[in-house]
Design an enzyme around this catalytic site. Structure first.
Site, mmCIF file in Angstrom:
data_model
loop_
_atom_site.group_PDB
_atom_site.id
_atom_site.type_symbol
_atom_site.label_atom_id
_atom_site.label_comp_id
_atom_site.label_asym_id
_atom_site.label_seq_id
_atom_site.Cartn_x
_atom_site.Cartn_y
_atom_site.Cartn_z
ATOM 1 N N GLY A 12 0.972 -1.192 -0.176
ATOM 2 C CA GLY A 12 -0.032 0.051 0.036
ATOM 3 C C GLY A 12 1.140 1.070 -0.017
ATOM 4 O O GLY A 12 1.907 1.337 -0.579
ATOM 5 N N SER B 56 5.953 -5.206 -1.277
ATOM 6 C CA SER B 56 5.902 -3.599 -1.631
ATOM 7 C C SER B 56 6.089 -2.740 -0.397
ATOM 8 O O SER B 56 7.124 -2.870 -0.098
ATOM 9 C CB SER B 56 4.197 -3.593 -2.012
ATOM 10 N N ALA B 57 5.087 -2.127 0.079
ATOM 11 C CA ALA B 57 5.477 -1.225 1.193
ATOM 12 C C ALA B 57 6.067 -1.892 2.518
ATOM 13 O O ALA B 57 6.867 -1.394 3.102
ATOM 14 C CB ALA B 57 4.144 -0.483 1.589
ATOM 15 N N HIS C 164 8.900 -2.773 -6.892
ATOM 16 C CA HIS C 164 8.349 -2.540 -8.145
ATOM 17 C C HIS C 164 9.284 -1.895 -8.966
ATOM 18 O O HIS C 164 8.835 -0.586 -9.837
ATOM 19 C CB HIS C 164 7.110 -1.641 -7.703
ATOM 20 N N GLU D 100 9.010 -6.589 -10.200
ATOM 21 C CA GLU D 100 7.776 -7.428 -9.875
ATOM 22 C C GLU D 100 8.398 -8.902 -10.331
ATOM 23 O O GLU D 100 8.790 -9.030 -11.419
ATOM 24 C CB GLU D 100 6.360 -7.032 -10.335
#
Length: 236
Positions: A87, A119-120, A156, A191
């Site tokens: 997120g 991700s985060a 990413h 990714e």
């Protein structure tokens, strides 16, 4: 220390956590585990976020608890595994500090509790969140992250050059960071790839080569990281 840091929750047009779940089950094994899921990077319903995650893991023996601002500390203390979703990285770190659980997580993982993020959640495994791609929608009290990995991450990672677009590319942004922070290493994770730490062994795994940015004598140097490579030397 046991760390599994994914670039993303999806790869191309794949299902949510489709590539993540098999790696997590290899990492944790099939025996029952109590996992605390930390959804603070989301700006939407935490219960909905938890449902997405538990649906993806429906064929495992894991039991999930979702952390909220009030109960996070207790759940984290009791958990066998800490899982941190993606997120907005700034909101995630802001809420961890606000809930007074940043140090709790850091201590548990330093003492052997497995940490899984994407991700985060992966951004926080590095030194700071200063190489995230996210917009600072809220201000955390510090940019300092957990430092489970002694370098910066850029999940990413994609250095797309758009014809006619005059904004900076990812490489240009990371080069800016290295010019201001010349002693720091940055690893970009496309990714479909991830980092796995088991004690003093660190591997770069997945389907796409990663990138390494360093500042050598005032010049920023970019190198490739091969898939399935031992990158343990970055821990020293």
């Amino acid at each position: 220390m046991r760390i599994l840091a994914f670039s993303s929750s999806r790869v191309a047009n794949g299902e949510y956590l489709e590539e993540v779940v098999p790696e997590v089950t290899r990492f944790l094994g099939n025996e029952p585990k109590r996992i605390v899921f930390i959804p603070f990077a989301s700006v939407d319903s935490y219960d909905d976020y938890l449902l997405k995650v538990t649906t993806a893991f429906k064929n495992t023996n894991y039991v999930f608890d979702v952390a909220g601002e009030v109960n996070a500390g207790g759940l984290i203390e009791l958990a066998d595994v800490i899982m941190v979703g993606g997120g907005n990285t700034f909101k995630l770190l802001h809420d961890l500090y606000k809930s007074d659980v940043f140090q709790i997580i850091q201590n548990k993982v330093n003492n052997g509790t497995p940490y899984i993020g994407w991700s985060a959640g992966s951004n926080l495994t590095g030194l700071t969140i200063s190489t995230t791609n996210d917009m600072p929608i809220v201000e955390p009290k510090s940019f300092k992250a957990f430092s489970f990995l002694p370098f910066q991450l850029n999940p990413h990672y994609l250095n797309e050059v758009v014809v006619g677009h005059n904004g900076e590319t990812r490489d240009q942004r990371l080069t800016e960071f290295l010019k201001v922070n010349p002693t720091v290493t940055v690893i970009g994770i496309p990714e479909g790839s991830w980092l796995l730490r088991e004690g003093e062994r660190l591997e770069y795994l997945g389907i796409k080569e990663g990138v390494l940015f360093t500042n050598e004598n005032g010049a920023v140097v970019k190198k490739s990281l091969l898939v399935n490579s031992d990158v343990s030397h970055f821990l020293r």
